[in-house]
Design a protein around this motif. Structure first.
Motif, mmCIF file in Angstrom:
data_model
loop_
_atom_site.group_PDB
_atom_site.id
_atom_site.type_symbol
_atom_site.label_atom_id
_atom_site.label_comp_id
_atom_site.label_asym_id
_atom_site.label_seq_id
_atom_site.Cartn_x
_atom_site.Cartn_y
_atom_site.Cartn_z
ATOM 1 N N VAL A 90 0.968 -1.260 -0.048
ATOM 2 C CA VAL A 90 -0.188 0.035 0.048
ATOM 3 C C VAL A 90 0.775 1.144 -0.012
ATOM 4 N N VAL A 91 0.666 2.022 -1.015
ATOM 5 C CA VAL A 91 1.851 3.379 -1.290
ATOM 6 C C VAL A 91 1.101 4.484 -1.240
ATOM 7 N N PHE A 92 1.854 5.603 -1.021
ATOM 8 C CA PHE A 92 1.670 6.689 -1.253
ATOM 9 C C PHE A 92 2.832 7.522 -2.164
ATOM 10 N N ILE A 93 2.623 8.253 -3.174
ATOM 11 C CA ILE A 93 3.814 8.600 -3.982
ATOM 12 C C ILE A 93 3.575 10.197 -4.332
ATOM 13 N N GLY A 94 4.096 10.708 -3.835
ATOM 14 C CA GLY A 94 4.051 12.440 -4.187
ATOM 15 C C GLY A 94 4.134 13.558 -3.052
ATOM 16 N N LYS A 107 -1.134 15.420 4.609
ATOM 17 C CA LYS A 107 -0.326 15.138 5.714
ATOM 18 C C LYS A 107 -1.009 14.238 6.812
ATOM 19 N N GLU A 108 -2.185 14.953 7.179
ATOM 20 C CA GLU A 108 -3.004 14.576 8.223
ATOM 21 C C GLU A 108 -3.269 12.955 8.074
ATOM 22 N N LEU A 109 -3.611 12.722 6.703
ATOM 23 C CA LEU A 109 -3.948 11.412 6.160
ATOM 24 C C LEU A 109 -2.967 10.479 6.381
ATOM 25 N N ILE A 110 -1.729 10.830 5.864
ATOM 26 C CA ILE A 110 -0.611 10.212 5.812
ATOM 27 C C ILE A 110 -0.235 9.705 7.215
ATOM 28 N N ASP A 111 -0.286 10.762 8.099
ATOM 29 C CA ASP A 111 0.157 10.327 9.473
ATOM 30 C C ASP A 111 -0.859 9.571 10.125
ATOM 31 N N THR A 112 -2.219 9.380 9.709
ATOM 32 C CA THR A 112 -2.734 8.591 10.099
ATOM 33 C C THR A 112 -2.576 7.168 9.801
ATOM 34 N N LEU A 113 -2.463 7.023 8.374
ATOM 35 C CA LEU A 113 -1.998 5.708 8.080
ATOM 36 C C LEU A 113 -0.679 5.067 8.373
ATOM 37 N N ILE A 114 0.211 6.051 8.658
ATOM 38 C CA ILE A 114 1.583 5.328 8.931
ATOM 39 C C ILE A 114 1.398 4.779 10.420
ATOM 40 N N ASN A 115 0.527 5.456 11.329
ATOM 41 C CA ASN A 115 0.346 5.000 12.615
ATOM 42 C C ASN A 115 -0.573 3.996 12.716
ATOM 43 N N GLU A 116 -1.087 3.357 11.618
ATOM 44 C CA GLU A 116 -2.162 2.337 11.906
ATOM 45 C C GLU A 116 -1.432 1.194 11.562
ATOM 46 N N PRO A 117 -1.459 0.177 12.898
ATOM 47 C CA PRO A 117 -1.061 -0.971 12.667
ATOM 48 C C PRO A 117 -1.164 -2.120 11.775
ATOM 49 N N SER A 120 0.286 -1.261 6.583
ATOM 50 C CA SER A 120 2.113 -0.933 6.470
ATOM 51 C C SER A 120 2.128 -0.167 5.135
ATOM 52 N N LEU A 121 1.865 1.337 5.377
ATOM 53 C CA LEU A 121 2.179 2.192 4.412
ATOM 54 C C LEU A 121 3.600 2.506 3.960
ATOM 55 N N LYS A 122 3.630 2.317 2.527
ATOM 56 C CA LYS A 122 5.180 2.953 2.180
ATOM 57 C C LYS A 122 5.083 4.128 1.451
ATOM 58 N N VAL A 123 5.689 5.370 1.918
ATOM 59 C CA VAL A 123 5.533 6.618 1.365
ATOM 60 C C VAL A 123 6.772 7.099 0.530
ATOM 61 N N HIS A 124 6.538 7.386 -0.583
ATOM 62 C CA HIS A 124 7.700 7.925 -1.391
ATOM 63 C C HIS A 124 7.392 9.407 -1.640
ATOM 64 N N SER A 125 8.281 10.259 -1.085
ATOM 65 C CA SER A 125 8.134 11.764 -1.198
ATOM 66 C C SER A 125 9.249 12.422 -1.187
ATOM 67 N N GLU A 126 9.501 13.722 -1.604
ATOM 68 C CA GLU A 126 10.770 14.562 -1.334
ATOM 69 C C GLU A 126 11.018 14.748 0.304
ATOM 70 N N LYS A 127 9.601 14.890 0.662
ATOM 71 C CA LYS A 127 9.761 15.161 2.308
ATOM 72 C C LYS A 127 10.495 13.851 2.985
ATOM 73 N N PHE A 128 10.676 12.892 2.522
ATOM 74 C CA PHE A 128 11.404 11.796 2.935
ATOM 75 C C PHE A 128 12.728 11.199 2.262
ATOM 76 N N ASN A 129 12.892 12.085 1.312
ATOM 77 C CA ASN A 129 14.155 12.021 0.387
ATOM 78 C C ASN A 129 14.131 10.634 -0.498
ATOM 79 N N ASN A 130 13.070 10.319 -0.673
ATOM 80 C CA ASN A 130 12.941 9.000 -1.411
ATOM 81 C C ASN A 130 11.767 9.149 -2.505
ATOM 82 N N ALA A 131 11.594 10.348 -3.004
ATOM 83 C CA ALA A 131 10.720 10.365 -4.153
ATOM 84 C C ALA A 131 11.174 9.515 -5.431
ATOM 85 N N LYS A 132 10.277 9.279 -6.250
ATOM 86 C CA LYS A 132 10.350 8.470 -7.463
ATOM 87 C C LYS A 132 9.754 9.230 -8.787
#
Length: 248
Positions: A90-94, A107-117, A120-132
């Protein structure tokens, strides 16, 4: 070709030799994000501003700018250059840009999903220096099981960002925020899945994870819709109609 600039404002279009192009018939701009005062000075020199959002179109018109809707599209040729191997990601890219009109709700959505056990969300973004980008982006997108979408805040209640068509175009199940015009673009719950808020997104994603066959079925139906209705050949014809309308 370029612009003659005085005090940061484009006054005339000039060729590579510095001569003014008096035969120029139409200057087009395209914008699908918030713009500031300095940017308005640039767009004021356009005969027409194209946008993907009805809300932004209304905003431009309030600023006395002529504006038309030209939606995003998917380039079918991309499918010939990617080799996806489907996984369970399950990914978010952007982008995740905070500030007025940008991605605060995202951001609120991503924070919620990241903390949902359970997710297992994988985020790819310039914010995390792993953009595609480019084919790396489309390979990642097409190999994923579910892609998350959240529109920019400035779109308000109107859907139309690029991720709608990129995700569905490569055949990945899209989970996106509900917008009032979304049903005009896709068959909700048959071609994509919508959520009302972050908690609803968690519920919908969890259900899709438990029902992979339905998830794949949704993705295939959406891909068919995008390849048939939202390709660049169709958008080019729409652009041609707009150009001819304003030239006349």
């Amino acid at each position: 070709m370029g612009y003659k600039i005085t005090d940061g404002i484009a006054e005339a279009v000039i060729d590579s030799h510095g001569a003014e192009l008096k035969s120029l018939k139409l200057i087009l701009g395209y914008r699908c994000a918030p713009i500031g005062e300095k940017e308005y000075q640039i767009y004021n020199n356009c005969d027409l501003v194209l946008t993907c959002s009805e809300h932004l179109q209304s905003h431009f018109k309030k600023q006395n700018l002529s504006s038309e809707i030209l939606g995003h599209a998917f380039d079918k040729r991309i499918l010939n250059h990617i080799n996806p191997i489907k996984n369970n990601d399950v990914v978010f890219i952007g982008n995740i840009i905070e500030g007025a009109g940008f991605h605060n709700k995202r951001k609120e959505l991503i924070d919620t999903l990241i903390n949902e056990p359970s997710i297992s969300l994988k985020v790819h973004s310039e914010k995390f220096n792993n953009a595609k980008y480019g084919l790396d982006y489309f390979n990642l997108l097409s190999s994923s099981f579910i892609n998350i979408n959240s529109h920019i805040d400035a779109s308000e209640n109107m859907a139309g960002n690029m991720r709608l068509f990129e995700t569905t175009g490569v055949g990945t199940c899209l989970v996106t925020d509900f917008k009032s015009n979304l049903a005009k673009l896709f068959d909700i719950n048959e071609e994509l899945v919508c959520y009302e808020n972050a908690e609803d997104a968690v519920e919908k994603i969890s259900w899709l994870i438990k029902n992979p066959k339905k998830c794949q079925e949704i993705a295939k139906k959406a891909q068919k819709r995008t390849l048939e209705n939202y390709n660049f050949s169709i958008r080019a014809k729409e652009l041609d109609l707009i150009i001819n309308k304003y030239i006349k």
